[in-house]
Design a protein around this motif. Structure first.
Motif, mmCIF file in Angstrom:
data_model
loop_
_atom_site.group_PDB
_atom_site.id
_atom_site.type_symbol
_atom_site.label_atom_id
_atom_site.label_comp_id
_atom_site.label_asym_id
_atom_site.label_seq_id
_atom_site.Cartn_x
_atom_site.Cartn_y
_atom_site.Cartn_z
ATOM 1 N N ILE A 52 0.837 -1.202 0.000
ATOM 2 C CA ILE A 52 0.000 0.000 0.000
ATOM 3 C C ILE A 52 0.867 1.245 0.000
ATOM 4 O O ILE A 52 0.550 2.235 -0.668
ATOM 5 C CB ILE A 52 -0.983 -0.035 1.185
ATOM 6 N N SER A 53 1.994 1.200 0.701
ATOM 7 C CA SER A 53 2.914 2.342 0.675
ATOM 8 C C SER A 53 3.479 2.555 -0.723
ATOM 9 O O SER A 53 3.643 3.696 -1.162
ATOM 10 C CB SER A 53 4.052 2.130 1.671
ATOM 11 N N GLY A 55 1.863 1.800 -3.435
ATOM 12 C CA GLY A 55 0.736 2.368 -4.177
ATOM 13 C C GLY A 55 0.579 3.845 -3.920
ATOM 14 O O GLY A 55 0.234 4.610 -4.818
ATOM 15 N N LYS A 56 0.817 4.267 -2.685
ATOM 16 C CA LYS A 56 0.725 5.692 -2.360
ATOM 17 C C LYS A 56 1.833 6.491 -3.027
ATOM 18 O O LYS A 56 1.642 7.643 -3.384
ATOM 19 C CB LYS A 56 0.801 5.882 -0.841
ATOM 20 N N GLU A 57 2.998 5.860 -3.209
ATOM 21 C CA GLU A 57 4.103 6.538 -3.886
ATOM 22 C C GLU A 57 3.733 6.831 -5.337
ATOM 23 O O GLU A 57 3.972 7.933 -5.838
ATOM 24 C CB GLU A 57 5.350 5.668 -3.806
ATOM 25 N N GLY A 58 3.163 5.840 -6.005
ATOM 26 C CA GLY A 58 2.576 6.049 -7.322
ATOM 27 C C GLY A 58 3.529 6.139 -8.490
ATOM 28 O O GLY A 58 3.095 6.362 -9.616
ATOM 29 N N PHE A 80 -3.007 0.757 -7.061
ATOM 30 C CA PHE A 80 -2.505 2.100 -7.350
ATOM 31 C C PHE A 80 -3.621 3.107 -7.602
ATOM 32 O O PHE A 80 -3.434 4.297 -7.382
ATOM 33 C CB PHE A 80 -1.545 2.054 -8.544
ATOM 34 N N ALA A 84 -4.830 2.932 -2.844
ATOM 35 C CA ALA A 84 -3.874 3.962 -2.415
ATOM 36 C C ALA A 84 -4.552 5.309 -2.189
ATOM 37 O O ALA A 84 -4.178 6.053 -1.273
ATOM 38 C CB ALA A 84 -2.767 4.111 -3.455
ATOM 39 N N SER A 85 -5.575 5.622 -2.973
ATOM 40 C CA SER A 85 -6.261 6.904 -2.786
ATOM 41 C C SER A 85 -7.056 6.927 -1.479
ATOM 42 O O SER A 85 -7.211 7.978 -0.863
ATOM 43 C CB SER A 85 -7.185 7.176 -3.974
ATOM 44 N N ARG A 88 -4.539 7.809 1.405
ATOM 45 C CA ARG A 88 -3.649 8.925 1.081
ATOM 46 C C ARG A 88 -3.206 9.686 2.334
ATOM 47 O O ARG A 88 -2.042 10.030 2.471
ATOM 48 C CB ARG A 88 -4.368 9.871 0.105
ATOM 49 N N TYR A 94 -2.584 -0.111 7.865
ATOM 50 C CA TYR A 94 -3.635 -0.217 6.870
ATOM 51 C C TYR A 94 -4.513 -1.457 7.041
ATOM 52 O O TYR A 94 -5.516 -1.595 6.358
ATOM 53 C CB TYR A 94 -3.027 -0.249 5.472
#
Length: 148
Positions: A52-53, A55-58, A80, A84-85, A88, A94
Protein backbone atom coordinates in the motif's frame (compact mmCIF):
# COMPACT_ATOMS: atom_id res chain seq x y z
CA UNK A 1 18.45 -22.33 18.63
CA UNK A 2 16.83 -19.64 16.54
CA UNK A 3 18.33 -16.58 18.17
CA UNK A 4 17.82 -13.42 16.11
CA UNK A 5 15.89 -15.26 13.39
CA UNK A 6 13.01 -13.08 12.29
CA UNK A 7 9.62 -14.32 11.07
CA UNK A 8 7.69 -17.56 11.28
CA UNK A 9 8.62 -20.66 9.29
CA UNK A 10 5.05 -21.98 9.16
CA UNK A 11 6.35 -25.51 8.52
CA UNK A 12 7.30 -24.71 4.92
CA UNK A 13 10.39 -24.36 2.78
CA UNK A 14 11.45 -20.82 1.92
CA UNK A 15 10.12 -20.74 -1.65
CA UNK A 16 6.80 -22.26 -0.61
CA UNK A 17 6.49 -19.72 2.22
CA UNK A 18 7.18 -16.77 -0.09
CA UNK A 19 4.64 -18.09 -2.61
CA UNK A 20 2.10 -18.36 0.21
CA UNK A 21 2.76 -14.77 1.30
CA UNK A 22 2.41 -13.49 -2.26
CA UNK A 23 -0.83 -15.35 -2.73
CA UNK A 24 -2.33 -14.16 0.56
CA UNK A 25 -1.36 -10.51 -0.01
CA UNK A 26 -2.76 -10.63 -3.55
CA UNK A 27 -6.03 -12.09 -2.28
CA UNK A 28 -6.25 -9.55 0.53
CA UNK A 29 -5.77 -6.61 -1.83
CA UNK A 30 -8.21 -8.08 -4.34
CA UNK A 31 -11.02 -9.01 -1.93
CA UNK A 32 -10.12 -6.58 0.90
CA UNK A 33 -10.97 -9.20 3.55
CA UNK A 34 -9.77 -12.79 3.91
CA UNK A 35 -9.88 -15.43 6.63
CA UNK A 36 -6.69 -17.28 7.52
CA UNK A 37 -4.76 -18.47 10.55
CA UNK A 38 -3.46 -15.96 13.08
CA UNK A 39 0.21 -16.69 12.34
CA UNK A 40 -0.22 -16.22 8.59
CA UNK A 41 -2.21 -13.01 9.09
CA UNK A 42 0.45 -11.53 11.34
CA UNK A 43 3.13 -12.36 8.79
CA UNK A 44 1.36 -10.84 5.78
CA UNK A 45 0.48 -7.62 7.64
CA UNK A 46 3.89 -6.09 6.93
CA UNK A 47 3.89 -7.14 3.26
CA UNK A 48 0.45 -5.63 2.74
CA UNK A 49 1.48 -2.37 4.39
CA UNK A 50 4.55 -2.17 2.13
CA UNK A 51 2.44 -2.76 -0.98
CA UNK A 52 0.00 0.00 0.00
CA UNK A 53 2.91 2.34 0.67
CA UNK A 54 4.20 1.60 -2.83
CA UNK A 55 0.74 2.37 -4.18
CA UNK A 56 0.73 5.69 -2.36
CA UNK A 57 4.10 6.54 -3.89
CA UNK A 58 2.58 6.05 -7.32
CA UNK A 59 5.77 6.10 -9.42
CA UNK A 60 6.62 3.68 -12.21
CA UNK A 61 9.42 1.96 -10.24
CA UNK A 62 7.01 1.51 -7.33
CA UNK A 63 4.45 -0.03 -9.68
CA UNK A 64 7.10 -2.43 -11.02
CA UNK A 65 8.16 -3.43 -7.50
CA UNK A 66 4.54 -4.12 -6.57
CA UNK A 67 4.02 -6.13 -9.76
CA UNK A 68 7.12 -8.23 -9.03
CA UNK A 69 5.62 -9.24 -5.69
CA UNK A 70 1.90 -9.46 -6.45
CA UNK A 71 2.01 -11.09 -9.89
CA UNK A 72 -1.42 -9.84 -10.92
CA UNK A 73 -1.78 -6.76 -13.10
CA UNK A 74 -5.43 -6.30 -12.17
CA UNK A 75 -4.63 -6.21 -8.45
CA UNK A 76 -1.71 -3.82 -9.01
CA UNK A 77 -3.91 -1.42 -10.97
CA UNK A 78 -6.57 -1.61 -8.24
CA UNK A 79 -3.88 -0.99 -5.61
CA UNK A 80 -2.51 2.10 -7.35
CA UNK A 81 -5.85 3.62 -8.34
CA UNK A 82 -8.41 2.71 -5.68
CA UNK A 83 -6.72 1.43 -2.52
CA UNK A 84 -3.87 3.96 -2.42
CA UNK A 85 -6.26 6.90 -2.79
CA UNK A 86 -8.27 5.71 0.24
CA UNK A 87 -5.15 5.67 2.41
CA UNK A 88 -3.65 8.93 1.08
CA UNK A 89 -3.76 10.73 4.45
CA UNK A 90 -3.06 7.70 6.65
CA UNK A 91 0.61 7.28 7.71
CA UNK A 92 0.42 3.50 8.34
CA UNK A 93 -1.58 0.71 9.89
CA UNK A 94 -3.64 -0.22 6.87
CA UNK A 95 -4.86 -3.62 8.07
CA UNK A 96 -6.97 -4.92 10.94
CA UNK A 97 -6.97 -8.44 12.40
CA UNK A 98 -10.21 -9.74 13.96
CA UNK A 99 -10.35 -13.10 15.72
CA UNK A 100 -13.22 -15.16 14.32
CA UNK A 101 -13.21 -18.81 15.44
CA UNK A 102 -11.23 -21.99 16.01
CA UNK A 103 -10.82 -24.25 13.00
CA UNK A 104 -12.58 -27.57 13.51
CA UNK A 105 -9.85 -29.89 12.21
CA UNK A 106 -6.87 -28.74 14.28
CA UNK A 107 -8.29 -26.01 16.56
CA UNK A 108 -6.09 -23.38 14.93
CA UNK A 109 -7.00 -19.78 15.80
CA UNK A 110 -8.68 -18.31 12.71
CA UNK A 111 -8.76 -14.58 12.06
CA UNK A 112 -10.15 -12.23 9.46
CA UNK A 113 -7.61 -9.76 8.14
CA UNK A 114 -9.07 -6.78 6.32
CA UNK A 115 -8.20 -3.33 5.10
CA UNK A 116 -9.12 -0.65 7.62
CA UNK A 117 -11.18 1.45 5.21
CA UNK A 118 -13.37 -0.64 2.98
CA UNK A 119 -15.92 0.76 0.53
CA UNK A 120 -19.47 0.55 1.81
CA UNK A 121 -21.64 -1.96 0.00
CA UNK A 122 -25.32 -1.07 -0.34
CA UNK A 123 -27.60 -3.09 1.92
CA UNK A 124 -29.85 -5.65 0.32
CA UNK A 125 -33.37 -4.26 0.20
CA UNK A 126 -35.99 -6.67 1.47
CA UNK A 127 -39.57 -6.82 0.25
CA UNK A 128 -40.86 -5.55 3.62
CA UNK A 129 -38.70 -2.41 3.27
CA UNK A 130 -40.09 -1.78 -0.21
CA UNK A 131 -43.68 -2.26 1.01
CA UNK A 132 -43.09 0.11 3.95
CA UNK A 133 -41.69 2.86 1.73
CA UNK A 134 -44.57 2.51 -0.76
CA UNK A 135 -47.10 2.68 2.08
CA UNK A 136 -45.40 5.79 3.45
CA UNK A 137 -45.40 7.47 0.02
CA UNK A 138 -49.13 6.82 -0.50
CA UNK A 139 -49.88 8.14 3.00
CA UNK A 140 -47.89 11.30 2.26
CA UNK A 141 -49.81 11.85 -0.98
CA UNK A 142 -53.20 11.46 0.69
CA UNK A 143 -52.37 13.91 3.50
CA UNK A 144 -50.83 16.55 1.22
CA UNK A 145 -53.07 19.55 0.44
CA UNK A 146 -54.58 19.59 -3.03
CA UNK A 147 -53.21 22.19 -5.44
CA UNK A 148 -55.48 24.12 -7.78
Amino acid sequence: MRHKKKGRQLGRQTKHRWALFRSLVTSLLEQERIETTEAKAKEIRGFTDRMISLGKEGSLPARRRALSFLRSKAVVSKLFSDVASRFRDRPGGYTRIIRTRRRIGDAAEMVAIELVTRPEKPKAVSSTDVAATEKKETADKSTAPAEN
